[in-house]
Scaffold this active site. Structure first.
Site, PDB file in Angstrom:
ATOM      1  CE1 TYR A  96      -2.483  -7.360   2.938  1.00 37.59           C
ATOM      2  CE2 TYR A  96      -3.382  -6.392   1.172  1.00 37.59           C
ATOM      3  CZ  TYR A  96      -3.531  -6.532   2.210  1.00 37.59           C
ATOM      4  OH  TYR A  96      -5.066  -5.632   2.488  1.00 37.59           O
ATOM      5  CG  HIS A 129      -9.992  -1.408   0.647  1.00 29.68           C
ATOM      6  ND1 HIS A 129      -9.936  -1.315   2.339  1.00 29.68           N
ATOM      7  CD2 HIS A 129      -7.862  -1.611   0.837  1.00 29.68           C
ATOM      8  CE1 HIS A 129      -9.439  -2.748   2.741  1.00 29.68           C
ATOM      9  NE2 HIS A 129      -8.211  -2.677   1.715  1.00 29.68           N
ATOM     10  CE1 TYR A 142      -4.033  -1.418   1.245  1.00 31.29           C
ATOM     11  CE2 TYR A 142      -3.240  -3.042   1.852  1.00 31.29           C
ATOM     12  CZ  TYR A 142      -4.596  -2.600   1.549  1.00 31.29           C
ATOM     13  OH  TYR A 142      -5.647  -3.359   1.367  1.00 31.29           O
ATOM     14  NE  ARG A 192      -8.151  -9.953   3.464  1.00 35.28           N
ATOM     15  CZ  ARG A 192      -8.757  -8.471   3.390  1.00 35.28           C
ATOM     16  NH1 ARG A 192      -8.718  -7.565   3.211  1.00 35.28           N
ATOM     17  NH2 ARG A 192      -9.935  -9.166   2.170  1.00 35.28           N
ATOM     18  CG  HIS A 196      -8.695  -6.674  -0.568  1.00 36.41           C
ATOM     19  ND1 HIS A 196      -7.893  -7.458  -0.375  1.00 36.41           N
ATOM     20  CD2 HIS A 196      -8.937  -5.419   0.253  1.00 36.41           C
ATOM     21  CE1 HIS A 196      -6.874  -6.972   0.834  1.00 36.41           C
ATOM     22  NE2 HIS A 196      -7.542  -6.014   0.932  1.00 36.41           N
TER      23      HIS A 196
END
Length: 228
Positions: free
Chosen positions: A138, A153, A99, A148, A151
Site C-alpha cells: 500500500y 506487525h 487496515y 510499503r 508485511h
C-alpha cells in the site's frame, strides 16, 4: 543515558522520507531508571489480556478475500531458548492494503470478513500459529510515491508490561522489499534477512494455505542478565 543501539542491526528511530516517524520517536536521549516493584511485580500481560481471534480469515461465505496463509511464529531469546507464555499481538492490512482502523486514510476497500488483529499466547515451545490472509502492499501517505511491501506487525510482551518488542515480518520474494525504507533501515544484510519469513513446503501445512515461518527474538539472560 542508555547506550546507543547497534546501528547495523537496529533501525534508526527516525526514518528518512517517512515524516510520521519523527513524531513517534523520543526527541531526547533515553535515560535508564531503576526498576521497582511497580514495574517488576505487576500482573503478567497474558493474565490481564485474554487471547483473541486466532483466525483472521473467516470461513465459508464469510471468508476474507485474498491468499490464505498460515503463520507459525516462534518466540525465542538470543540464546535460542523458547519463551513460553509470551503474549503476541498480530495485526496487518487486508488483501487490498486497507487496515481495519479509523485512522487509515487509504481509499482501498474494507473487507467486512477480515479481522485485522489477533492476540495469542506462546505455547511451551514458544510457538504461536495464526490463520489469516496475505496482506497487500500500500502507498505511504505524505511520501514521494513510496509503497510499503506486504508485511505483518508483531508486538511481543514479556513477563512484565515494560518488557515489549514491536517489530515487523516481511515476505520473501517481494520486489518492494528492496526499496522499503523501514526494512532497509536495518543496515546489516544478515540482520535484514532475519526480518523476512521463510516459506515452508506446501506439504507441511493446510491444503488451502501457504505456510510462513518466522522467529521473534527477544533478549536472553546471558546477553542481558540484569533484565527480568
Amino acid at each position: 543515558m542508555l547506550p546507543h543501539r547497534d546501528p547495523a542491526t537496529q533501525p534508526e528511530g527516525v526514518v528518512a522520507g517517512y515524516a510520521q516517524t519523527a513524531s513517534r520517536w523520543p526527541a531526547e536521549p533515553l535515560v535508564r531508571r531503576p526498576q521497582t516493584r511497580t514495574e517488576l511485580g505487576a500482573p503478567a500481560p497474558h493474565r490481564r489480556l485474554a487471547p483473541a481471534r486466532g483466525d483472521l480469515a473467516g470461513h465459508g461465505t464469510k471468508r476474507a478475500a485474498g491468499q490464505l496463509i498460515h503463520l507459525r511464529a516462534r518466540v525465542v531469546d538470543e540464546d535460542g531458548a523458547p519463551v513460553p507464555g509470551a503474549l503476541v499481538e498480530v495485526w496487518h492490512c487486508n488483501a487490498a492494503g486497507k487496515y481495519r482502523h479509523p485512522n487509515d486514510s487509504n481509499d482501498a476497500p474494507e473487507d467486512p470478513n477480515f479481522d485485522g488483529a489477533a492476540r495469542l499466547v506462546a505455547g511451551d515451545s514458544g510457538l504461536v500459529e495464526l490463520r489469516t490472509i496475505k496482506p497487500a502492499a500500500y502507498p505511504v501517505p505524505d511520501t514521494a510515491g513510496w509503497w510499503r511491501p506486504p508485511h505483518v506487525h508483531f508486538s511481543v510482551w514479556g513477563k512484565v508490561w515494560l518488557a515489549r518488542l514491536v517489530t515487523q515480518m516481511f515476505f520473501p520474494g517481494e520486489p518492494l522489499n528492496e526499496f522499503d525504507a523501514i526494512l532497509n533501515a536495518v543496515r546489516d544484510p544478515e540482520a535484514r534477512a532475519r526480518c523476512i519469513a521463510r516459506l515452508a513446503p506446501t506439504s507441511q501445512g493446510p491444503a488451502d494455505a501457504l505456510v510462513y515461518e518466522y522467529q521473534l527474538v527477544v533478549r536472553g539472560r546471558k546477553a542481558a542478565p540484569d533484565m527480568p
